[in-house]
Design an enzyme around this catalytic site. Structure first.
Site, short mmCIF file in Angstrom:
data_model
loop_
_atom_site.label_atom_id
_atom_site.label_comp_id
_atom_site.label_asym_id
_atom_site.label_seq_id
_atom_site.Cartn_x
_atom_site.Cartn_y
_atom_site.Cartn_z
N SER A 112 0.81 -1.22 0.00
CA SER A 112 0.00 0.00 0.00
C SER A 112 0.84 1.27 0.00
O SER A 112 0.34 2.35 -0.23
CB SER A 112 -0.88 0.03 1.24
OG SER A 112 -0.06 0.21 2.39
N GLY A 113 2.11 1.12 0.28
CA GLY A 113 2.97 2.30 0.39
C GLY A 113 3.10 2.80 1.82
O GLY A 113 4.00 3.58 2.13
N GLY A 114 2.21 2.36 2.69
CA GLY A 114 2.22 2.86 4.06
C GLY A 114 3.52 2.57 4.80
O GLY A 114 4.10 3.46 5.44
N PHE A 115 3.97 1.34 4.69
CA PHE A 115 5.17 0.96 5.43
C PHE A 115 6.37 1.84 5.05
O PHE A 115 7.14 2.26 5.91
CB PHE A 115 5.48 -0.53 5.16
CG PHE A 115 6.61 -1.04 5.98
CD1 PHE A 115 6.42 -1.39 7.31
CD2 PHE A 115 7.89 -1.19 5.44
CE1 PHE A 115 7.47 -1.87 8.09
CE2 PHE A 115 8.94 -1.66 6.21
CZ PHE A 115 8.73 -2.00 7.54
N ASP A 165 -2.53 0.46 5.82
CA ASP A 165 -2.67 0.15 7.25
C ASP A 165 -1.75 1.07 8.04
O ASP A 165 -0.91 1.76 7.46
CB ASP A 165 -2.30 -1.33 7.52
CG ASP A 165 -0.87 -1.64 7.12
OD1 ASP A 165 -0.34 -0.97 6.20
OD2 ASP A 165 -0.27 -2.56 7.71
N GLN A 207 -3.29 -5.81 12.01
CA GLN A 207 -2.28 -5.26 12.92
C GLN A 207 -2.64 -5.67 14.35
O GLN A 207 -3.61 -6.40 14.55
CB GLN A 207 -2.19 -3.74 12.78
CG GLN A 207 -1.60 -3.27 11.45
CD GLN A 207 -0.10 -3.54 11.34
OE1 GLN A 207 0.56 -3.90 12.30
NE2 GLN A 207 0.43 -3.39 10.12
N GLY A 234 2.99 -5.97 10.53
CA GLY A 234 3.62 -5.52 11.76
C GLY A 234 4.45 -6.59 12.45
O GLY A 234 4.64 -6.56 13.66
N ASP A 284 6.71 -12.36 1.53
CA ASP A 284 7.61 -11.53 0.73
C ASP A 284 8.68 -11.02 1.66
O ASP A 284 8.46 -10.89 2.88
CB ASP A 284 6.89 -10.31 0.13
CG ASP A 284 6.80 -9.18 1.13
OD1 ASP A 284 5.93 -9.24 2.02
OD2 ASP A 284 7.63 -8.24 1.06
N CYS A 324 19.79 -24.56 -8.89
CA CYS A 324 19.69 -23.21 -9.45
C CYS A 324 20.85 -22.97 -10.42
O CYS A 324 21.85 -23.69 -10.41
CB CYS A 324 19.69 -22.15 -8.35
SG CYS A 324 21.32 -21.72 -7.70
N CYS A 327 24.35 -22.61 -8.72
CA CYS A 327 24.99 -23.83 -8.23
C CYS A 327 25.31 -24.79 -9.37
O CYS A 327 26.23 -25.60 -9.27
CB CYS A 327 24.11 -24.50 -7.19
SG CYS A 327 24.03 -23.52 -5.66
#
Lengths: 387, 387
Positions: A112-115, A165, A207, A234, A284, A324, A327
């Site tokens: 949301s960009g809030g963090f 949030d 939260q 949070g 994430d 991967c 490796c």
């Protein structure tokens, strides 16, 4: 942690067939609340539990979409705050939306960009109306309200958008956390009312810190608003692993069974195992790519620091048995050389491995859940990882 | 430039079947000395004319071997000076040699290190014995002699090694250039005597500036030493395009028909066209990747600067009709965003395009030579590129 692994409380919910994203549980673990599922989005399906690499500015640092896909990534995250500041959501929209813009045509989630407003921006002021702040790039005065967070995310066009949030800075007293919960609930209602894009899901964010009553109140209020999915927020803002576990223990099982559950900002292998045991589906974190850029790599035997002189003439791969690209093709000695010589390819190859490691871990979790031996896998992996 | 496009003088030479690299001419252009050929090496064949990306420290900056191959690269260059200083040729050898070390299992050429000693190292002193200098990394006092240049390159294990030459700094008087030619010839003899690795070719380097008599003397002396291939050196050290053309005009046609000819350090599209017209087969240059990292890209219509604000909302690819990964998937607007946001992926995608551009150009040259219309292609491309 027995309280987190009891059978989840069932919360009745209406049909989800008309939702932009649909979640179905394919298997449940007998010994925990872990579940293997499938998240269908307008840009393809994702088997869960799944880890989403972070493409902060519309790119997972140093990796092409092809490399991400080849390494096992199926859904990525992009940051609303960064993209709204540069190049601006209208530019992304003019260039066809996030999928066309980034060249990643699989599922995308935007936060949301809030963090970032609370952590990166200068002089953020938060009121019930929203947050006002100055851009960390050029000092411009900007505002992020629930309505604006939704509008930006609709313009960006991810498959999943997140409600704005209020995640209070830690340490915070219970009163401050309670006020943040109230605000988070109120903002979630405004986000839901503002959200109109039919091909985009909207998730609510729980939260409440480590307080069971606050988490419960937040979860119930959000569930009543009927979101397409729910996140636990949070829990990656500086607290201990114990606190994360407690927050999850009092949050996850209050979220509806038929909706995806997303634990934000968590990427340590140990934390993934703990969270999946409580019924989390999505994760994430910048850790795999940030660690990778700093020459620190995940392995089943714990972290490997590639700058260590011990690797100078080590012809073995970063992790034996890992399939991967890194490796399969390169030795620890070569990787160390790349970091010592400050070559871009070092961060790239370490990031490729770290992401593949987490995708392999979630794949093993999905398999174990289907086979009814998730608890055993979790113990084995935690023991090998060490403290 | 008619003097450079006359039929090359034939110099008789023995059979080449027992050489570590073998060159065969597949087609000759009717209107110039251009030729299409095939260079067979212990690690595969390369169609010529060909451009070699530069992997200075054992990596073409930011690109994996897979990305190089997918973009059309077939042979790469690595720098002896850099690798000898870090991680050291013995470390590369202990890790299986350059191919295993870098993960590039196609043909590799190493330079002699001389050019970097003269351009990068501190307080280089050159005598007939060799060069002594201080490492630009840590100030260590080191020595590079013809024998040492060969020993390092044998340890690195490239398919093609280069003789140590003396490339005088420009501007230089004819006397200084003549002394450098004498030294280059003497050092070539010592390199030839020292070189023992049967699966590695050794190329001589023609010096002599823009002086026909010096170039001729150098070429004749080197040809008498019977190298596996020949390079034209000293033509990318600050001189004009006209000077490059003159140096080529008096060098290339003196080199044997049945050996590959390599123009060192040249990568401008215009210069490639000029040089191929004189009979050059191989090129290397940092320009495509260095320009790429600096947001400057080759196109058939000339250079495109990706930071230009005009690209902000430009949904078109960097170059229409280009089939590289960058042009297939990403818009100019996205590429500009990556550079403005200082994201690693910008330099990576620009480098991918610039290399693919040069590989496509050499591919078009090979086709045109086979079709007998190289002169026409050259005129068309030069005209479209502009001044």
């Amino acid at each position: 942690m027995p309280d987190t692994e009891t059978a989840p409380e069932r919360i009745p919910h209406g049909p989800t067939t008309d939702r932009p994203v649909r979640f179905s549980t394919l298997a449940r673990d007998a010994g925990s609340a872990a579940r293997a599922g499938r998240l269908e989005t307008p840009h393809g399906a994702v088997e869960t539990p799944a880890f989403m690499p972070v493409g902060t500015q519309g790119t997972v640092k140093g990796l092409t979409p092809d490399q991400l896909w080849a390494g096992g990534s199926r859904m990525i995250l992009a940051n609303t705050y960064h993209l709204a500041l540069r190049p601006g959501e209208e530019t992304v929209a003019a260039l066809g939306g996030l999928h066309r813009f980034t060249g990643w045509d699989g599922p995308i989630l935007t936060d949301s960009g809030g963090f970032q407003v609370f952590s990166l921006a200068q002089r953020a002021k938060i009121t019930d109306h929203g947050a006002s702040f100055r851009s960390h790039l050029d000092g411009r005065l900007l505002e992020l309200t629930p309505e604006r967070a939704v509008a930006i995310q609709e313009a960006l066009g991810a498959d999943v958008a997140m409600c704005l949030d209020h995640c209070p800075a830690l340490p915070a007293g219970k009163d401050a956390i309670a006020r943040a919960v109230d605000r988070t609930i109120a903002w979630a209602g405004r986000c839901k009312a503002a959200h109109a894009r039919a091909d985009q899901a909207l998730f609510g964010i729980v939260q409440g810190g480590a307080h069971e009553d606050l988490r419960a109140r937040c979860a119930e209020a959000l569930v009543a608003l009927d979101f397409d999915g729910y996140a636990v927020g949070g829990v990656s803002v500086g607290e201990s692993r114990e606190e994360v576990r407690r927050a999850l223990a009092v949050s996850t099982h209050r979220l509806p069974e038929d909706r995806p559950r997303y634990l934000m900002g968590v990427g340590r292998p140990q934390d993934l195992l703990d969270a999946v045991a409580t019924g989390i589906d999505l994760f994430d974190c910048v850790m795999p790519t940030r660690n990778g850029r700093n020459a620190t790599c995940f392995t089943d035997q714990g972290l490997v620091k590639l700058r260590n002189a011990a690797h100078t003439r080590d012809a073995s791969p970063l992790e034996a048995g890992c399939d991967c690209l890194t490796c399969a093709k390169f030795s620890r000695g070569y990787l160390r050389h790349l970091f010592m010589a400050k070559e871009m390819l070092g961060p790239i190859l370490a990031s490729i491995h770290n992401l593949a490691y987490l995708h392999r871990l979630t794949s093993r979790m999905r398999e174990a859940i289907r086979a009814g031996r998730f608890v055993q896998l979790r113990m084995e992996v935690l023991e090998a990882l060490g403290p």
